[in-house]
Write an enzyme that holds these catalytic residues in place. Structure first.
Site, PDB file in Angstrom:
ATOM      1  N   LEU A  16       0.835  -1.210   0.000  1.00 18.59           N
ATOM      2  CA  LEU A  16       0.000   0.000   0.000  1.00 18.59           C
ATOM      3  C   LEU A  16       0.869   1.259   0.000  1.00 18.59           C
ATOM      4  CD1 LEU A  16      -2.578  -1.342   2.562  1.00 18.59           C
ATOM      5  CD2 LEU A  16      -2.996  -0.922   0.141  1.00 18.59           C
ATOM      6  N   THR A  62      11.379  -3.991   1.846  1.00 20.81           N
ATOM      7  CA  THR A  62      10.542  -4.862   2.668  1.00 20.81           C
ATOM      8  C   THR A  62      10.960  -6.320   2.474  1.00 20.81           C
ATOM      9  OG1 THR A  62       8.274  -5.304   3.336  1.00 20.81           O
ATOM     10  CG2 THR A  62       8.590  -4.897   0.991  1.00 20.81           C
ATOM     11  N   LYS A  66      15.273  -6.684   3.999  1.00 22.88           N
ATOM     12  CA  LYS A  66      15.611  -5.666   5.012  1.00 22.88           C
ATOM     13  C   LYS A  66      16.994  -5.859   5.641  1.00 22.88           C
ATOM     14  CE  LYS A  66      11.014  -4.216   6.428  1.00 22.88           C
ATOM     15  NZ  LYS A  66      10.067  -3.994   7.516  1.00 22.88           N
ATOM     16  N   ASN A  87      14.816  -0.147   6.294  1.00 24.50           N
ATOM     17  CA  ASN A  87      13.570  -0.130   5.499  1.00 24.50           C
ATOM     18  C   ASN A  87      13.478   1.126   4.631  1.00 24.50           C
ATOM     19  OD1 ASN A  87      12.961   1.761   7.519  1.00 24.50           O
ATOM     20  ND2 ASN A  87      10.776   1.318   7.375  1.00 24.50           N
ATOM     21  N   ASP A 102      11.044   1.704  11.087  1.00 28.02           N
ATOM     22  CA  ASP A 102      10.077   0.757  11.673  1.00 28.02           C
ATOM     23  C   ASP A 102      10.006   0.902  13.193  1.00 28.02           C
ATOM     24  OD1 ASP A 102       9.129  -0.509   9.397  1.00 28.02           O
ATOM     25  OD2 ASP A 102      10.689  -2.045   9.407  1.00 28.02           O
ATOM     26  N   GLY A 126       5.713 -13.481  17.868  1.00 32.88           N
ATOM     27  CA  GLY A 126       6.450 -13.410  16.608  1.00 32.88           C
ATOM     28  C   GLY A 126       7.917 -13.100  16.839  1.00 32.88           C
ATOM     29  N   GLY A 128      10.086 -12.490  13.792  1.00 32.95           N
ATOM     30  CA  GLY A 128      10.604 -12.181  12.458  1.00 32.95           C
ATOM     31  C   GLY A 128      11.246 -10.808  12.416  1.00 32.95           C
ATOM     32  N   GLY A 129      11.343 -10.254  11.210  1.00 35.93           N
ATOM     33  CA  GLY A 129      11.997  -8.966  11.010  1.00 35.93           C
ATOM     34  C   GLY A 129      11.329  -7.840  11.777  1.00 35.93           C
ATOM     35  N   ALA A 130      10.007  -7.797  11.742  1.00 36.34           N
ATOM     36  CA  ALA A 130       9.296  -6.707  12.420  1.00 36.34           C
ATOM     37  C   ALA A 130       9.494  -6.819  13.935  1.00 36.34           C
ATOM     38  CB  ALA A 130       7.816  -6.757  12.073  1.00 36.34           C
ATOM     39  N   GLY A 240      -2.501  -1.787  13.395  1.00 35.88           N
ATOM     40  CA  GLY A 240      -1.319  -1.923  12.544  1.00 35.88           C
ATOM     41  C   GLY A 240      -1.162  -0.795  11.539  1.00 35.88           C
TER      42      GLY A 240
HETATM   43  N1  LIG Z   1       2.090  -2.270  10.439  1.00 30.90           N
HETATM   44  C1  LIG Z   1       3.278  -2.207   9.881  1.00 30.90           C
HETATM   45  O1  LIG Z   1       3.798  -1.129   9.579  1.00 30.90           O
HETATM   46  C2  LIG Z   1       4.051  -3.454   9.653  1.00 30.90           C
HETATM   47  C3  LIG Z   1       5.444  -3.408   9.447  1.00 30.90           C
HETATM   48  C4  LIG Z   1       6.144  -4.609   9.243  1.00 30.90           C
HETATM   49  C5  LIG Z   1       5.449  -5.810   9.222  1.00 30.90           C
HETATM   50  N2  LIG Z   1       4.088  -5.813   9.403  1.00 30.90           N
HETATM   51  C6  LIG Z   1       3.337  -7.083   9.418  1.00 30.90           C
HETATM   52  O2  LIG Z   1       3.865  -7.908  10.444  1.00 30.90           O
HETATM   53  C7  LIG Z   1       3.829  -9.271  10.089  1.00 30.90           C
HETATM   54  C8  LIG Z   1       5.215  -9.896  10.288  1.00 30.90           C
HETATM   55  O3  LIG Z   1       6.135  -9.284   9.408  1.00 30.90           O
HETATM   56  P1  LIG Z   1       7.687  -9.680   9.402  1.00 30.90           P
HETATM   57  O4  LIG Z   1       8.369  -8.751   8.491  1.00 30.90           O
HETATM   58  O5  LIG Z   1       8.213  -9.821  10.795  1.00 30.90           O
HETATM   59  O6  LIG Z   1       7.593 -11.159   8.742  1.00 30.90           O
HETATM   60  P2  LIG Z   1       8.558 -12.405   8.943  1.00 30.90           P
HETATM   61  O7  LIG Z   1       9.949 -11.957   9.197  1.00 30.90           O
HETATM   62  O8  LIG Z   1       8.269 -13.305   7.793  1.00 30.90           O
HETATM   63  O9  LIG Z   1       8.017 -13.110  10.296  1.00 30.90           O
HETATM   64  C9  LIG Z   1       6.762 -13.747  10.339  1.00 30.90           C
HETATM   65  C10 LIG Z   1       6.412 -14.143  11.775  1.00 30.90           C
HETATM   66  O10 LIG Z   1       5.090 -14.688  11.789  1.00 30.90           O
HETATM   67  C11 LIG Z   1       5.122 -16.024  12.309  1.00 30.90           C
HETATM   68  N3  LIG Z   1       4.113 -16.840  11.628  1.00 30.90           N
HETATM   69  C12 LIG Z   1       3.817 -16.823  10.305  1.00 30.90           C
HETATM   70  N4  LIG Z   1       2.803 -17.692  10.046  1.00 30.90           N
HETATM   71  C13 LIG Z   1       2.474 -18.261  11.237  1.00 30.90           C
HETATM   72  C14 LIG Z   1       1.510 -19.223  11.626  1.00 30.90           C
HETATM   73  N5  LIG Z   1       0.674 -19.771  10.737  1.00 30.90           N
HETATM   74  N6  LIG Z   1       1.420 -19.570  12.931  1.00 30.90           N
HETATM   75  C15 LIG Z   1       2.261 -19.004  13.849  1.00 30.90           C
HETATM   76  N7  LIG Z   1       3.193 -18.081  13.552  1.00 30.90           N
HETATM   77  C16 LIG Z   1       3.308 -17.720  12.249  1.00 30.90           C
HETATM   78  C17 LIG Z   1       6.538 -16.505  12.044  1.00 30.90           C
HETATM   79  O11 LIG Z   1       6.813 -17.575  12.916  1.00 30.90           O
HETATM   80  P3  LIG Z   1       7.986 -18.648  12.569  1.00 30.90           P
HETATM   81  O12 LIG Z   1       9.264 -18.019  13.021  1.00 30.90           O
HETATM   82  O13 LIG Z   1       7.603 -19.846  13.350  1.00 30.90           O
HETATM   83  O14 LIG Z   1       7.927 -18.868  11.074  1.00 30.90           O
HETATM   84  C18 LIG Z   1       7.327 -15.225  12.355  1.00 30.90           C
HETATM   85  O15 LIG Z   1       7.451 -15.029  13.737  1.00 30.90           O
HETATM   86  C19 LIG Z   1       3.320  -9.295   8.643  1.00 30.90           C
HETATM   87  O16 LIG Z   1       1.947  -9.574   8.673  1.00 30.90           O
HETATM   88  C20 LIG Z   1       3.554  -7.895   8.126  1.00 30.90           C
HETATM   89  O17 LIG Z   1       2.609  -7.498   7.153  1.00 30.90           O
HETATM   90  C21 LIG Z   1       3.390  -4.679   9.631  1.00 30.90           C
END
Ligand SMILES: NC(=O)c1ccc[n+]([C@@H]2O[C@H](COP(=O)([O-])OP(=O)(O)OC[C@H]3O[C@@H](n4cnc5c(N)ncnc54)[C@H](OP(=O)(O)O)[C@@H]3O)[C@@H](O)[C@H]2O)c1
Length: 273
Positions: A16, A62, A66, A87, A102, A126, A128-130, A240
């Site tokens: 977006l 993204t 990152k 980012n 971020d 969670g 991950g990267g965020a 979010g």
């Molecule tokens: N609002 C904002 O500005 C903003 C900014 C950044 C990100 N986000 C959102 O935040 C989310 C995470 O982003 P990210 O960059 O950190 O992604 P990422 O690095 O891919 O990390 C994904 C996380 O989600 C977990 N996960 C995914 N599917 C799952 C499931 N079915 N059951 C349990 N845990 C699950 C993963 O667990 P595992 O380690 O076990 O795989 C990991 O902890 C995304 O939805 C993204 O759109 C929002």
């Protein structure tokens, strides 16, 4: 000459960011455009080369680039080096400088509500990267401790190591181990991608109450199950989309040196909600 900005990542078609930045350009009458550019994993170097060849003015980064992007920067700001991810990048005649908006973008909505982070207990879902930028944010604001709950425990363990390195007490659990413990925390943050596909809430919300602050960084849909149920229980809710807009506004300021018309960006994102 029109200045071009971009967001790079893969997948990128759902982004977006073009909507919100282009809406701001229009509102301010800036001769700029912002595009989404798909750069698959493993093709970052070639992607950067093409961006330089069109004299890109700046770009957002993204998933999945990152962290890897750091290697391609000529300089990086402090947040960027602490978090180990970027980012937002500026391009000055081929010299790339990296920023990370971020972390502060995550903190902004908490500060806007004047909620105290210092000495608070945090449950972060969670790893991950965020989640990494969020851990850095809570460390900076001196939260008391952070429990990192993740499906894959090893990733939670790695994030605990990072938390300790930057000076915040932390422990790792699996997401199932959260059980009914949510009421033990002031802040409950969802940084997993659960919610994006309208799934059930990642944890039980039974013990979430009017003292809880529930922050779901998933922004689409705006009202995830976690948000809906926590709202019913009287919790303070942070959406979010607020983080998304704040990190974008901070990137905008870095690139253009001016404050963004926040309401214009919000309208472009939410369609006038
Ligand atoms: N609002 C904002 O500005 C903003 C900014 C950044 C990100 N986000 C959102 O935040 C989310 C995470 O982003 P990210 O960059 O950190 O992604 P990422 O690095 O891919 O990390 C994904 C996380 O989600 C977990 N996960 C995914 N599917 C799952 C499931 N079915 N059951 C349990 N845990 C699950 C993963 O667990 P595992 O380690 O076990 O795989 C990991 O902890 C995304 O939805 C993204 O759109 C929002």
């Amino acid at each position: 000459m029109t200045k071009t900005y971009a967001v790079i990542g893969d997948p990128i078609d759902h982004s977006l960011s073009p909507n919100i930045h282009n809406a701001a350009f229009k509102e301010l009458g800036l001769d700029c455009t912002y595009i989404a550019y798909r750069v698959p994993k493993g093709e970052l170097e070639a992607g950067i080369k093409s961006l330089k060849s069109i004299n890109i003015a700046g770009f957002n980064v993204t998933i999945p680039h990152k962290i890897e992007m750091i290697k391609h920067l000529d300089s990086l700001d402090e947040d960027c080096s602490v978090i180990g991810a970027t980012n937002t990048v500026t391009n000055d005649n081929g010299k790339l400088s990296g920023y990370n908006t971020d972390m502060e973008g995550f903190l902004d909505p908490i500060k806007k509500r004047e909620l105290a982070i210092k000495d608070s207990k945090v449950l972060l879902l969670g790893a991950g990267g965020a989640a990494r930028a969020i851990v850095a944010g809570f460390a900076k604001e001196k939260a008391h401790n952070i429990t990192i709950a993740n499906r894959t425990k090893e990733k939670a363990n790695a994030l605990v190591q990072f938390a300790h390195k930057i000076g915040i007490e932390a422990k790792a659990i699996t997401i199932n181990e959260v059980a009914e413990s949510a009421s033990e925390y002031s802040f409950i943050v969802n940084a997993t991608s659960i919610g994006l596909k309208n799934e059930p809430a990642p944890i039980s919300t039974k013990s979430i109450n009017e003292k809880s602050v529930v922050y779901d960084i998933v922004y689409m849909p705006m009202n995830t199950e976690l948000i809906k149920q926590s709202k019913k229980n009287g919790a303070t809710i942070i959406y979010g989309y607020e983080m998304l807009l704040s990190q974008a506004a901070r990137a905008f300021k870095i690139w253009h040196g001016i404050d963004v018309p926040y309401e214009t960006m919000k309208k472009a994102l939410l369609g006038g909600v």
